[in-house]
Scaffold this active site. Structure first.
Site, PDB file in Angstrom:
ATOM      1  N   ARG A 104       3.438   3.356   0.361  1.00 16.61           N
ATOM      2  CA  ARG A 104       2.436   3.593   1.392  1.00 16.61           C
ATOM      3  C   ARG A 104       1.045   3.391   0.821  1.00 16.61           C
ATOM      4  O   ARG A 104       0.655   4.028  -0.148  1.00 16.61           O
ATOM      5  CB  ARG A 104       2.575   5.018   1.940  1.00 16.61           C
ATOM      6  CG  ARG A 104       1.695   5.301   3.143  1.00 16.61           C
ATOM      7  CD  ARG A 104       2.024   6.640   3.762  1.00 16.61           C
ATOM      8  NE  ARG A 104       1.861   7.745   2.835  1.00 16.61           N
ATOM      9  CZ  ARG A 104       2.055   9.020   3.166  1.00 16.61           C
ATOM     10  NH1 ARG A 104       2.441   9.323   4.381  1.00 16.61           N
ATOM     11  NH2 ARG A 104       1.875   9.972   2.292  1.00 16.61           N
ATOM     12  N   THR A 108      -4.734   2.803   4.071  1.00 16.93           N
ATOM     13  CA  THR A 108      -4.329   2.532   5.459  1.00 16.93           C
ATOM     14  C   THR A 108      -3.118   3.341   5.904  1.00 16.93           C
ATOM     15  O   THR A 108      -2.841   3.423   7.101  1.00 16.93           O
ATOM     16  CB  THR A 108      -3.981   1.042   5.623  1.00 16.93           C
ATOM     17  OG1 THR A 108      -2.809   0.740   4.840  1.00 16.93           O
ATOM     18  CG2 THR A 108      -5.128   0.164   5.155  1.00 16.93           C
ATOM     19  N   ASP A 200       5.242  15.849  -2.315  1.00 16.72           N
ATOM     20  CA  ASP A 200       5.724  14.477  -2.500  1.00 16.72           C
ATOM     21  C   ASP A 200       7.154  14.521  -3.022  1.00 16.72           C
ATOM     22  O   ASP A 200       7.393  14.903  -4.166  1.00 16.72           O
ATOM     23  CB  ASP A 200       4.817  13.722  -3.466  1.00 16.72           C
ATOM     24  CG  ASP A 200       5.159  12.251  -3.563  1.00 16.72           C
ATOM     25  OD1 ASP A 200       6.296  11.917  -3.969  1.00 16.72           O
ATOM     26  OD2 ASP A 200       4.300  11.419  -3.215  1.00 16.72           O
ATOM     27  N   ASP A 203       7.875  12.426  -6.317  1.00 19.03           N
ATOM     28  CA  ASP A 203       7.348  13.058  -7.526  1.00 19.03           C
ATOM     29  C   ASP A 203       8.198  14.262  -7.924  1.00 19.03           C
ATOM     30  O   ASP A 203       8.453  14.490  -9.117  1.00 19.03           O
ATOM     31  CB  ASP A 203       5.904  13.501  -7.307  1.00 19.03           C
ATOM     32  CG  ASP A 203       4.930  12.345  -7.377  1.00 19.03           C
ATOM     33  OD1 ASP A 203       5.282  11.310  -7.989  1.00 19.03           O
ATOM     34  OD2 ASP A 203       3.834  12.456  -6.832  1.00 19.03           O
TER      35      ASP A 203
END
Length: 209
Positions: A104, A108, A200, A203
């Site tokens: 990602r 944006t 996340d 992660d």
């Protein structure tokens, strides 16, 4: 319109509470993600077709039910989707595995493809797309589009946690795709992360942050 299935099994809810905690270790987080994926797979495969076969028990012949030779494939979205693969494969070990690499863009929030390798006969298979987090829905939408471009028309999406924004995006872009999630959270924050979420997932699975 594709259906949204939110799991409410007590075991899933309990395991979700552990991986949401910020102090859960990488080892425990990784193990529980896999366990939740396995429990979700049990539900997501509930309607697979079966057929009658005759077998012989130690006492007599019997007519029993077996899967009707359905071809299945699982496609994790790299990298976080890899954390769900083992849990699914434990239940459907003959499924083929494809991979789609997307990230990602932090500016944006749009998906960018960097890798795509799918089984040659993907168009003949029922596909389960795996990604722990359905946030904006951009990555999942793109992954499903790539799979459809290769001829597949039977696709299900499995997520550990989903946001309403991501669900809406998938249902609008791919109304034929059912979504299976262990939890539907409140919303996205300004950075595109699910709230309350679990941070996340990639992660935390791989210990990179």
């Amino acid at each position: 319109m594709g259906q949204l299935y939110v799991m409410n099994h007590p075991l899933i809810l309990h395991k979700l509470s552990i991986i949401r905690e910020k102090d859960t270790s990488v080892k425990e987080f990784r193990e529980i993600i896999s366990e939740i994926a396995s429990l979700m797979c049990y539900e997501a495969t509930r309607d697979l077709p079966v057929e009658d076969v005759v077998i012989e028990t130690p006492l007599a012949k019997a007519t029993v039910k077996r899967l009707a030779g359905k071809k299945l494939a699982i496609v994790p979205i790299l990298r976080a989707g890899l954390g769900m693969v083992d849990g699914v494969i434990e239940l459907i070990p003959n499924a083929k595995i494809g991979h789609i690499g997307l990230y990602r863009d932090p500016e944006t929030l749009m998906p960018v493809e960097y890798y795509c390798k799918l089984p040659n006969d993907i168009g003949e298979r029922d596909v389960f797309v795996l990604d722990p987090m359905l946030a904006t829905g951009g990555s999942a939408e793109a992954a499903i589009t790539f799979i459809k471009q290769r001829g597949c028309r039977s696709i299900r999406l499995m997520n550990i946690i989903a946001a309403p924004e991501g669900v809406k995006k998938i249902q609008e872009a791919h109304p034929d795709v059912d979504i299976y999630t262990a939890a539907l959270d409140d919303c996205l924050n300004d950075h595109g992360y699910i709230v309350p979420g679990l941070g996340d997932a990639g992660d935390r699975i791989f210990g990179t942050k």
